[in-house]
Structure formats: C-alpha cells, structure tokens
Design a protein around this motif. Structure first.
Motif, PDB file in Angstrom:
ATOM      1  N   GLN A   1       0.831  -1.416  -0.160  1.00  0.00           N
ATOM      2  CA  GLN A   1      -0.058   0.064  -0.091  1.00  0.00           C
ATOM      3  C   GLN A   1       0.862   1.219  -0.023  1.00  0.00           C
ATOM      4  N   LEU A   2       0.393   2.342  -0.644  1.00  0.00           N
ATOM      5  CA  LEU A   2       1.192   3.269  -0.993  1.00  0.00           C
ATOM      6  C   LEU A   2       0.936   4.577   0.096  1.00  0.00           C
ATOM      7  N   SER A   3       1.894   5.344   0.667  1.00  0.00           N
ATOM      8  CA  SER A   3       1.483   6.204   1.755  1.00  0.00           C
ATOM      9  C   SER A   3       2.617   7.435   1.563  1.00  0.00           C
ATOM     10  N   PRO A   4       2.392   8.419   2.017  1.00  0.00           N
ATOM     11  CA  PRO A   4       3.327   9.633   1.798  1.00  0.00           C
ATOM     12  C   PRO A   4       4.268   9.426   2.711  1.00  0.00           C
ATOM     13  N   VAL A   5       5.674   9.868   2.647  1.00  0.00           N
ATOM     14  CA  VAL A   5       6.696   9.768   3.352  1.00  0.00           C
ATOM     15  C   VAL A   5       6.502  10.824   4.365  1.00  0.00           C
ATOM     16  N   ARG A   6       6.034  12.029   4.028  1.00  0.00           N
ATOM     17  CA  ARG A   6       6.009  13.276   4.765  1.00  0.00           C
ATOM     18  C   ARG A   6       4.454  13.587   4.826  1.00  0.00           C
ATOM     19  N   GLN A   7       3.546  13.503   6.231  1.00  0.00           N
ATOM     20  CA  GLN A   7       2.407  13.816   6.113  1.00  0.00           C
ATOM     21  C   GLN A   7       2.173  14.243   7.547  1.00  0.00           C
ATOM     22  N   THR A   8       1.339  15.394   7.849  1.00  0.00           N
ATOM     23  CA  THR A   8       1.180  15.942   9.330  1.00  0.00           C
ATOM     24  C   THR A   8      -0.198  16.601   9.242  1.00  0.00           C
ATOM     25  N   VAL A   9      -0.579  16.942  10.413  1.00  0.00           N
ATOM     26  CA  VAL A   9      -1.979  17.754  10.588  1.00  0.00           C
ATOM     27  C   VAL A   9      -1.457  19.146  11.347  1.00  0.00           C
ATOM     28  N   LEU A  10      -2.068  20.221  10.740  1.00  0.00           N
ATOM     29  CA  LEU A  10      -1.749  21.364  11.043  1.00  0.00           C
ATOM     30  C   LEU A  10      -3.118  22.056  12.116  1.00  0.00           C
ATOM     31  N   SER A  11      -2.466  22.407  13.348  1.00  0.00           N
ATOM     32  CA  SER A  11      -3.463  22.762  14.103  1.00  0.00           C
ATOM     33  C   SER A  11      -3.093  24.296  14.495  1.00  0.00           C
ATOM     34  N   SER A  12      -4.441  24.973  15.088  1.00  0.00           N
ATOM     35  CA  SER A  12      -4.149  26.337  15.427  1.00  0.00           C
ATOM     36  C   SER A  12      -3.234  26.268  16.760  1.00  0.00           C
ATOM     37  N   GLU A  13      -2.371  27.566  16.572  1.00  0.00           N
ATOM     38  CA  GLU A  13      -1.498  27.470  17.786  1.00  0.00           C
ATOM     39  C   GLU A  13      -2.041  28.737  18.722  1.00  0.00           C
ATOM     40  N   ILE A  14      -3.274  29.411  18.295  1.00  0.00           N
ATOM     41  CA  ILE A  14      -3.842  30.425  19.294  1.00  0.00           C
ATOM     42  C   ILE A  14      -5.286  30.179  19.188  1.00  0.00           C
ATOM     43  N   SER A  15      -6.221  30.644  19.886  1.00  0.00           N
ATOM     44  CA  SER A  15      -7.649  30.708  19.786  1.00  0.00           C
ATOM     45  C   SER A  15      -7.971  32.112  19.019  1.00  0.00           C
ATOM     46  N   GLY A  16      -8.821  32.095  18.009  1.00  0.00           N
ATOM     47  CA  GLY A  16      -9.239  33.267  17.347  1.00  0.00           C
ATOM     48  C   GLY A  16     -10.127  32.716  16.138  1.00  0.00           C
ATOM     49  N   LYS A  17     -10.497  33.883  15.343  1.00  0.00           N
ATOM     50  CA  LYS A  17     -11.293  33.729  14.142  1.00  0.00           C
ATOM     51  C   LYS A  17     -10.329  33.389  12.972  1.00  0.00           C
ATOM     52  N   LEU A  18     -10.723  32.545  12.208  1.00  0.00           N
ATOM     53  CA  LEU A  18     -10.032  32.137  10.914  1.00  0.00           C
ATOM     54  C   LEU A  18     -10.366  33.233   9.766  1.00  0.00           C
TER      55      LEU A  18
END
Length: 255
Positions: free
Chosen positions: A39-56
């Motif tokens: 099965q194929l999978s990416p070498v690099r992958q991640t989940v980006l999360s908010s570093e602060i609380s606020g309005k996008l």
C-alpha cells in the motif's frame, strides 16, 4: 470450573492455529512468485493545528488542492496581537531613552549606580515583552512546512477555533513509501538498496521502487518481516492509499 478453563484454553489455541495457518499460504505463495501486496503512503504527512484561539480569516485551500513550501495555508484575526506588539515596542523605546539619559547623568555623577541598574533592568523587561508579542504575532499565520496537497480540511473560514484545533491534514506528494511483509527466509538476499518494481491496481502501471530499510524484528508466528521501500520513479498521478503488488526477486533470478 476446571473443565470450563480447559475449554477456553482449547478454543484460544484453535483460534491461534487458524490465524497462523491463514498466514502461511500467503508467505508460501510469496516465496514462489515474489509477489506481495503493498500500500502506498506519503513519506511526509502532518496535521496543522491552530497555535492560538481566534477567528480564521484565511483558509483558502480545499481538499485535494496543491500548495508550495512556505505558502500561507491559514491566518487569524490578530488585531489584538498587533496592538500589543505596538504597545510593547513603544514601552521598549521609552525604556531605551530612560537608559540613555541615566548613562549621561551617570557620566556627570548626578545619579546613583542603583538607578542606572534599574533603568537597564526596565529595558531588559521591555525587550522581553516585545519578543513575546512578536512571537505571538507569528502564530497568527500557518505556512506550509513542505510542498504538497491537502488531504483533509477540518475547519472553515470565519470559524472561531480554540488553541490546538486541527485545521488541515497535508502530505508531500513528491515522495511515496511502500510497506510490505516478506518471508523471513528472504533475509538471505533482501537488503536495503535493492531495486524492484511495483504494479499499482488503480493505475494499471508499474513503477520503479527501492528497498529503504528492513524491520527490526521477525514475527515468530508467521515467520515474516516488515520491509519499507519508496517509489523512485515519477510519482505524478499517485495518491495515498493506492495498493498493488511488489515484484521482488532474488538477485540473479530471471524476471
């Protein structure tokens, strides 16, 4: 009670025997044909999360869209953080002027050393506060750590999110890895750096691949070993989750 325990033990042993027997034909077939499911999978992958609380205020990319390294992927309304930085920089400038005056007075002998030391300390505190404000302002944007594509979007523009909220799942689409299970008997010839081909079901094509590293332990039940490889050819059009067959043969054997 003893009879019940014996029955439970017998059942578990029977189930284990079935599981082992089910894995043996696959390993035997792999030893004969050299074909293994992968099965194929990416070498690099991640989940980006908010570093602060606020309005996008910015979240421009949708699932499947590509981006470049360093590209802005998300931004927050940070008017408060910018105001705090402006204030802390003003305080720092004021502390610097007080220190300059204190040094001139010290040269004239019109001020004590304790007062000079206090103005120096005030400036150090102001500089530290400015540094904190600048660091907080940097958290108002999220830039891509590498080039790739968005695999999942978990928030929407104008949404108010808490610190630590997951925003985007991303992956690098330029390098893919393969994970496969091989018979442990192949250790006599299977080494890192070995070239082979993988045929993917979804594209119907073959791709050049290379063994990167071997697993750290052999499974004693199935007598198998985990192997990691990567696609070395063109990866255009490939997607995570694609599966196929790895065509592995001992060096010197005919294709």
């Amino acid at each position: 009670m003893i009879a019940e325990r014996r029955h439970t033990y017998s059942f578990r042993c029977s189930l284990l025997a079935v599981l082992i027997a089910a894995s043996l034909p696959d390993m035997a077939q792999a030893e004969e044909t050299g074909e293994l499911r992968v099965q194929l999978s990416p070498v690099r992958q991640t989940v980006l999360s908010s570093e602060i609380s606020g309005k996008l205020t910015e979240l421009p990319l949708r699932e499947g869209e590509a981006f470049k390294q360093g590209q802005r992927l998300a931004a927050f309304d940070c008017s408060v953080q910018r105001a705090q930085l402006t204030r802390s920089e003003a305080v720092q400038r004021g502390a610097q002027k007080k220190l300059d005056v204190a040094k001139r007075l010290d040269a004239l002998g019109s001020i004590s050393q304790a007062e000079v030391a206090q103005t120096q300390a005030d400036l150090a505190v102001a500089q530290a506060e400015s540094g904190v404000s600048r660091a907080m302002l940097k958290r108002c944007t999220l830039d891509a750590p590498f080039a790739g594509r968005v695999s999942q979007r978990m928030a929407e523009r104008w949404q108010h999110v808490a610190e630590g909220t997951e925003l985007l799942a991303i992956y690098d689409d330029s390098v893919y890895q393969l994970e496969l299970i091989v018979p442990s008997a192949w250790l006599t010839w299977l080494k890192a750096g070995l070239d082979f081909e993988v045929a993917l079901d979804e594209t119907g094509q073959r791709y050049a691949a290379q063994v990167e590293r071997l697993g750290a332990a052999i499974d004693p039940l199935s007598q198998s070993l985990k192997v990691f490889a990567r696609i070395t050819g063109d990866t255009a059009g490939l997607l995570p989750g694609m599966s196929g067959v790895a065509l592995l043969q001992a060096p010197g054997e005919d294709s």
